[in-house]
Enzyme design. Structure first.
Site, PDB file in Angstrom:
ATOM      1  N   HIS A  48       0.741  -1.239   0.085  1.00 25.60           N
ATOM      2  CA  HIS A  48       0.010   0.002   0.140  1.00 25.60           C
ATOM      3  C   HIS A  48       0.871   1.341  -0.105  1.00 25.60           C
ATOM      4  O   HIS A  48       0.888   2.057  -0.736  1.00 25.60           O
ATOM      5  CB  HIS A  48      -1.064  -0.217   1.401  1.00 25.60           C
ATOM      6  CG  HIS A  48      -1.572   1.352   1.223  1.00 25.60           C
ATOM      7  ND1 HIS A  48      -2.404   1.775   0.634  1.00 25.60           N
ATOM      8  CD2 HIS A  48      -1.837   2.168   2.383  1.00 25.60           C
ATOM      9  CE1 HIS A  48      -2.882   2.901   1.012  1.00 25.60           C
ATOM     10  NE2 HIS A  48      -2.541   3.212   2.216  1.00 25.60           N
ATOM     11  N   HIS A  72       4.277   6.720   5.614  1.00 33.14           N
ATOM     12  CA  HIS A  72       3.127   7.508   5.815  1.00 33.14           C
ATOM     13  C   HIS A  72       2.310   6.679   7.127  1.00 33.14           C
ATOM     14  O   HIS A  72       1.576   7.256   8.035  1.00 33.14           O
ATOM     15  CB  HIS A  72       1.962   7.928   5.049  1.00 33.14           C
ATOM     16  CG  HIS A  72       1.198   6.919   4.272  1.00 33.14           C
ATOM     17  ND1 HIS A  72       1.586   6.209   3.205  1.00 33.14           N
ATOM     18  CD2 HIS A  72      -0.123   6.402   4.707  1.00 33.14           C
ATOM     19  CE1 HIS A  72       0.431   5.312   2.834  1.00 33.14           C
ATOM     20  NE2 HIS A  72      -0.481   5.278   3.842  1.00 33.14           N
ATOM     21  N   GLU A  76       1.830   5.367  12.969  1.00 33.12           N
ATOM     22  CA  GLU A  76       0.801   4.721  13.391  1.00 33.12           C
ATOM     23  C   GLU A  76       0.660   3.570  13.814  1.00 33.12           C
ATOM     24  O   GLU A  76       0.127   3.059  14.631  1.00 33.12           O
ATOM     25  CB  GLU A  76      -0.513   5.264  12.367  1.00 33.12           C
ATOM     26  CG  GLU A  76      -1.492   5.184  12.939  1.00 33.12           C
ATOM     27  CD  GLU A  76      -2.958   5.210  11.811  1.00 33.12           C
ATOM     28  OE1 GLU A  76      -3.925   5.361  12.272  1.00 33.12           O
ATOM     29  OE2 GLU A  76      -2.449   5.512  10.718  1.00 33.12           O
ATOM     30  N   ASP A  77       1.433   2.545  12.717  1.00 29.87           N
ATOM     31  CA  ASP A  77       1.005   1.171  12.837  1.00 29.87           C
ATOM     32  C   ASP A  77       2.263   0.389  13.377  1.00 29.87           C
ATOM     33  O   ASP A  77       1.994  -0.699  13.007  1.00 29.87           O
ATOM     34  CB  ASP A  77       0.321   0.869  11.271  1.00 29.87           C
ATOM     35  CG  ASP A  77      -1.053   1.253  11.062  1.00 29.87           C
ATOM     36  OD1 ASP A  77      -1.752   1.786  11.838  1.00 29.87           O
ATOM     37  OD2 ASP A  77      -1.246   1.796   9.604  1.00 29.87           O
ATOM     38  N   ASP A 139      -3.228   8.268  -0.585  1.00 28.73           N
ATOM     39  CA  ASP A 139      -3.675   7.176   0.182  1.00 28.73           C
ATOM     40  C   ASP A 139      -5.056   6.607   0.041  1.00 28.73           C
ATOM     41  O   ASP A 139      -5.427   5.398  -0.085  1.00 28.73           O
ATOM     42  CB  ASP A 139      -3.330   7.662   1.555  1.00 28.73           C
ATOM     43  CG  ASP A 139      -3.680   6.650   2.622  1.00 28.73           C
ATOM     44  OD1 ASP A 139      -3.418   5.748   2.775  1.00 28.73           O
ATOM     45  OD2 ASP A 139      -4.993   7.023   3.560  1.00 28.73           O
ATOM     46  N   ASP A 259     -23.652  16.774 -24.261  1.00 31.97           N
ATOM     47  CA  ASP A 259     -22.307  16.636 -23.851  1.00 31.97           C
ATOM     48  C   ASP A 259     -21.799  15.610 -22.829  1.00 31.97           C
ATOM     49  O   ASP A 259     -21.254  15.937 -21.859  1.00 31.97           O
ATOM     50  CB  ASP A 259     -21.929  18.272 -23.321  1.00 31.97           C
ATOM     51  CG  ASP A 259     -22.625  18.637 -21.947  1.00 31.97           C
ATOM     52  OD1 ASP A 259     -24.066  18.267 -21.937  1.00 31.97           O
ATOM     53  OD2 ASP A 259     -22.295  19.166 -21.256  1.00 31.97           O
TER      54      ASP A 259
END
Length: 705
Positions: A48, A72, A76-77, A139, A259
């Protein structure tokens, strides 16, 4: 997964001077940190961040942004920290990664008031460094491209959040390609049947008339060659969601929609843009009202282009966009063009806007007002198209589509808006609710002593005008409300045998969390605060004695006269708690606590939500609440507990044992209470007992609402 050398090659295509070693170290570090983590699809999680980085290379962004994409999710993870990222990759990258982490933690699809505050935080993060939101958008784009592996309920939540927030934000930033793709990916989740229907009709149309895009592209190229104009021509069919939106806005069937094809002509110079426009209009008939010149009047995000719609081959309406190569780069990258690199140096595109100025312009109007106003204003600013009007001196004023003379007046100056009494459009006096059109000349008529009217709030559409009008109305009403509040306070204090004083009012204001006694009186006079609440802040026992008994058959406000209601079994809301009503077929309205997990099931069904609040006053002790207790298994303990509950004026309506042990046992007791304050009093009394090991409010979420 793209390997590190292929990623570096993508960057080197537009930035030969890239710091390949920095990218290589970031790639290895991110891969190591995410080792053992997997996505919902079963793929290694690190696929990812690499995909996000690859998306950002398409926008030709700088090394710091590419490295941020790779890292990124590390803070956090994983076990990674801000300090470690700063030490390894520099403070600039660490700040960007930290900014993306904070954005990820914002629950943007939460309740309106919380969403407003999160929107404010989102814009604050953007104002520090816009690259944070560029990484977040990439992301979100990759997550939407791979959303099928998520649970259906999570897919719907993410798709709605994308449609409401990230897609319009990408459009506002000038990244139209990203907005269109995000919208279409969300549309595929939220209304797959409609999207499939449009695609099916498109295929049928192509079978009937053939693929018209190559034919019209050839027609345009032939006309340009005749005029000896060098330009590139590209054609495409519009995305399914774009077509669906047009069908909804214009209330047209697909067969009547025009259109649905768009063409871009990229010229060598600005002068050629206008030459091409002349060629197109000479060859095909222009559709009235469908011409926009964003070259002479650029959008705030730097977008420049000429838009026109013509009746082309076989009478089919097609939209044509005409711009130079540099204009096209900004049209594709939007505000991100500021960081684009070419041949190892930052591209010097004269049309790329300064992100700091852009974000300042976007947020300057949101400094004042409450959270709900901020959210309303942000969405107004993000979703609107623009019209360009002229002042009597010839100055250009940009306004959103649908703006009125009052919006125009406030765009000039707040003082002009506040004193507006009339307007002339192209020299003719018009009502203040008139919707302005492109190219009109506006003159505002003012008068000394004029003040904004409350009805103006229903007329204006810009956040700036709404905020200024509300502020003026509050100021006008404040003095009147303070006087009325003082009289209400005097009567209320006399009613309980007390004398009102400045000190008493200041103490009540402090207890209620207000700035001063003047603010308290203003809220009292405007009915935002009741006299009973003021008395209760100082003399709780007196307020309770004076409180009117609430009718237990109708204890909530907000129900229609013919609506039945009942309290939800799952959360058992009590007077004093924030509540909301949910309509159930055949059951009327069921009242839930605002934090009840059962509300998640109806989050995407706003039509079923009913705004409710409890009646003020003394409620009868008829509200069932479940308490779970763990008590000593000794003789007389249970009887003592029941006596204690009765002493707190609470009636036991049911009791069941959950678990028995030789020394302790657990049971659930149903008690009838007045309100949340009564509950707290009872819990405190029980917790103080030595024979009670544990007591808590028990909410059985397995029970149906």
């Amino acid at each position: 997964m793209i390997d590190v050398e292929d990623l570096i090659a993508l960057v080197r295509n537009y930035n030969p001077r890239t710091n390949s070693e920095l990218i290589r170290r970031a790639y290895d570090y991110g891969k190591r940190m995410h080792e053992g983590q997997f996505r919902h699809s079963g793929e290694p999680y690190f696929t990812h961040p690499v995909a996000v980085a690859a998306i950002l290379t398409e926008q030709q962004l700088d090394d710091a942004t590419i490295v941020t994409a790779l890292l990124h999710d590390t803070i956090e993870d994983t076990r990674s920290t801000y300090a470690e990222v700063a030490a390894l990759f520099g403070t600039d990258v660490a700040e960007l990664v930290d900014g993306v982490t904070k954005l990820t933690n914002l629950q943007l699809s939460s309740s309106a008031s919380k969403q407003a505050e999160n929107f404010r935080k989102l814009f604050m993060a953007m104002s520090k460094d816009l690259r944070v939101i560029l990484v977040k958008l990439a992301d979100r784009l990759h997550n939407m491209r791979t959303i099928k592996s998520m649970r259906p309920d999570k897919q719907a939540q993410k798709a709605r959040e994308t449609m409401d927030i990230f897609a319009p934000l990408a459009g506002r930033m000038g990244m139209q390609w990203m907005r269109e793709e995000l919208e279409d990916l969300a549309f595929k989740v939220l209304n797959a049947e409609a999207r499939t229907s449009i695609i099916r009709r498109f295929v049928t149309l192509q079978k009937e008339s053939g693929d018209v895009i190559p034919r019209i592209t050839t027609d345009i190229r032939i006309e340009l060659e005749k005029a000896q104009i060098e330009a590139d021509v590209f054609g495409r069919a519009k995305r399914p969601y774009s077509i669906w939106r047009k069908m909804q806005e214009k209330q047209l069937a697909f067969s009547r929609l025009s259109d649905i094809y768009g063409f871009r002509i990229i010229t060598r110079s600005e002068a050629d843009c206008y030459r091409v426009l002349g060629v197109i209009h000479q060859r095909w008939r222009a559709v009235p009202g469908r011409f926009k010149d964003y070259i002479s009047q650029p959008k705030s995000n730097g977008y420049r282009s000429i838009h026109t719609t013509v009746s082309a081959r076989d009478g089919k309406r097609v939209e044509v966009q005409i711009r130079t190569r540099q204009m096209h780069e900004v049209a594709e990258a939007g505000v991100a063009a500021h960081w684009s690199y070419r041949e190892g140096v930052r591209a010097q595109n004269p049309f790329a806007v300064d992100p700091a100025k852009w974000i300042a312009q976007l947020t300057e109007r949101f400094e004042e007002g409450d959270h709900d106003e901020f959210l309303e204003n942000v969405k107004l600013e993000m979703y609107t198209d623009q019209v360009f009007c002229f002042s009597p001196k010839g100055d250009v004023v940009k306004l959103p589509k649908g703006a009125t003379p009052i919006d125009y007046a406030y765009a000039i100056h707040t003082r002009i808006g506040n004193s507006c009494v009339g307007a002339k459009v192209d020299g003719i006096r018009v009502p203040l609710w008139t919707r302005l059109k492109n190219g009109q000349s506006i003159e505002i008529i003012t008068a000394a002593g004029q003040r904004p009217q409350a009805t103006w709030l229903d007329i204006v559409i810009t956040g700036r005008a709404k905020g200024a009008i509300r502020k003026s109305l509050r100021e006008d009403d404040r003095e009147r409300f303070v006087k009325l509040g003082a009289e209400l306070a005097r009567v209320a204090f006399e009613h309980v045998g007390r004398k009102v004083s400045d000190k008493a009012l200041r103490t009540a204001a402090k207890t209620l969390g207000l700035s001063d006694d003047t603010e308290l009186l203003a809220r009292l006079g405007s009915a935002e605060l009741t006299a009973r609440e003021v008395i209760a802040a100082l003399y709780p026992e007196l307020a309770l004695k004076q409180a009117d008994e609430v009718d237990s058959r109708r204890p909530v406000i907000g129900l229609a006269a013919d609506q039945n209601f009942r309290r939800a079994h799952c959360c058992q809301p009590l007077p004093g708690e924030r509540i909301v009503g949910i309509t159930y077929r055949g059951q009327g309205v069921v009242v839930h606590s605002i934090d009840c997990p059962a509300l998640e099931e109806v989050e995407e069904q706003p039509a079923r939500w009913v705004d409710l609040h409890w009646q003020s006053g003394r409620h009868a002790a008829v509200n069932d609440v479940s308490l779970k207790l763990t008590i000593a298994n000794d003789a007389g303990v249970l009887g003592h507990i029941c006596t204690l509950i009765g002493q707190q004026k609470a009636n036991i309506s049911d009791m069941r044992f959950v678990d028995r042990k030789p020394d302790f046992y657990s049971l659930v007791i149903e008690v009838e209470l007045r309100d949340v304050e009564h509950l707290h009093t009872l819990l405190t009394a029980l917790e103080a007992e030595s024979d009670v090991a544990q007591v808590e409010r028990w909410r059985d979420l397995s029970r149906k609402p």
